[in-house]
Design a protein around this motif. Structure first.
Motif, mmCIF file in Angstrom:
data_model
loop_
_atom_site.group_PDB
_atom_site.id
_atom_site.type_symbol
_atom_site.label_atom_id
_atom_site.label_comp_id
_atom_site.label_asym_id
_atom_site.label_seq_id
_atom_site.Cartn_x
_atom_site.Cartn_y
_atom_site.Cartn_z
ATOM 1 N N ALA A 41 0.741 -1.158 0.144
ATOM 2 C CA ALA A 41 0.001 -0.068 -0.123
ATOM 3 C C ALA A 41 0.889 1.224 -0.110
ATOM 4 O O ALA A 41 0.382 2.396 -0.364
ATOM 5 N N VAL A 47 -2.838 1.915 -5.322
ATOM 6 C CA VAL A 47 -3.308 1.803 -3.875
ATOM 7 C C VAL A 47 -3.195 3.299 -3.228
ATOM 8 O O VAL A 47 -3.871 3.781 -2.523
ATOM 9 N N LEU A 166 -6.466 4.464 5.139
ATOM 10 C CA LEU A 166 -5.744 3.315 4.729
ATOM 11 C C LEU A 166 -6.471 1.968 4.832
ATOM 12 O O LEU A 166 -6.356 1.032 3.897
ATOM 13 N N ALA A 169 -8.536 1.366 1.958
ATOM 14 C CA ALA A 169 -7.799 1.489 0.718
ATOM 15 C C ALA A 169 -7.133 -0.013 0.397
ATOM 16 O O ALA A 169 -7.355 -0.648 -0.374
ATOM 17 N N LEU A 170 -6.819 -0.790 1.785
ATOM 18 C CA LEU A 170 -6.343 -1.862 1.983
ATOM 19 C C LEU A 170 -7.245 -3.145 1.543
ATOM 20 O O LEU A 170 -7.158 -3.967 0.672
ATOM 21 N N ALA A 173 -8.024 -2.903 -2.436
ATOM 22 C CA ALA A 173 -6.839 -3.637 -2.804
ATOM 23 C C ALA A 173 -7.011 -5.084 -3.035
ATOM 24 O O ALA A 173 -6.862 -5.941 -3.669
#
Length: 179
Positions: A41, A47, A166, A169-170, A173
């Protein structure tokens, strides 16, 4: 009591024009994603654009040359207008464990404006349940604090806002990688 004359106040101020001793910024998070995913990331431009933009800024573009000595550049915009970014150099890569950058803050005109260098270290540890203990340490912020104290004063909150994005976003992903 000293009998030595003190410098004139204006000379004393000029002689002490050293950068302020600005404290390091340290942030910690526990994430459900495993260390390899969190490591990626920080290095995958697709990402990065989902989380590395504080406040109302938007992540316009990222370039990552993933090697020690490689460039790491992020462009940030507000309402499609360039406002700032990061121009960094990767100093150390320990896969899934640690990344260290010479981290430079830039203004909208990356080449002409001043750049204030600092050191950013990201350390990743595996938690008992397979997640990640993330430590972000941002140091050597003195030059920025001296030149732009209002910006330096926002670094803690900026990292908080980025790191709050975050986990989503993880998750995105991970979903994109699964069949």
């Amino acid at each position: 009591m000293s009998t030595q004359p003190r410098p004139h106040p204006s000379k004393e101020a000029a002689m002490s024009a050293e950068p302020a001793n600005f404290p390091a910024v340290r942030r910690e998070r526990t994430l459900s994603a495993p260390p390899p995913a969190v490591y990626r990331a920080w290095l995958d431009p697709d990402v990065l654009r989902r989380w590395l933009a504080p406040g109302d800024l938007e992540h316009a573009r990222a370039e990552v040359d993933e090697r020690e000595g490689g460039r790491y550049r992020v462009w940030l915009t507000r309402s499609d207008q360039p406002v700032s970014g990061f121009d960094a150099q990767i100093l150390e890569l320990v896969p899934d464990r640690r990344i260290v950058w010479r981290w430079g803050f830039t203004g909208p005109d990356r080449e002409a404006g001043p750049r204030f260098d600092s050191v950013l270290t990201v350390t990743l540890g595996e938690t008992a349940d397979g997640g990640t203990h993330l430590v972000v340490l941002h140091e050597h912020l003195d030059a920025l604090a001296t030149a732009m104290p209002e910006v330096a004063g926002q670094i803690s909150g900026g990292w908080d806002r980025c790191l709050d994005r975050l986990p989503a976003a993880l998750a995105t992903a991970r979903t994109a990688v699964q069949p």
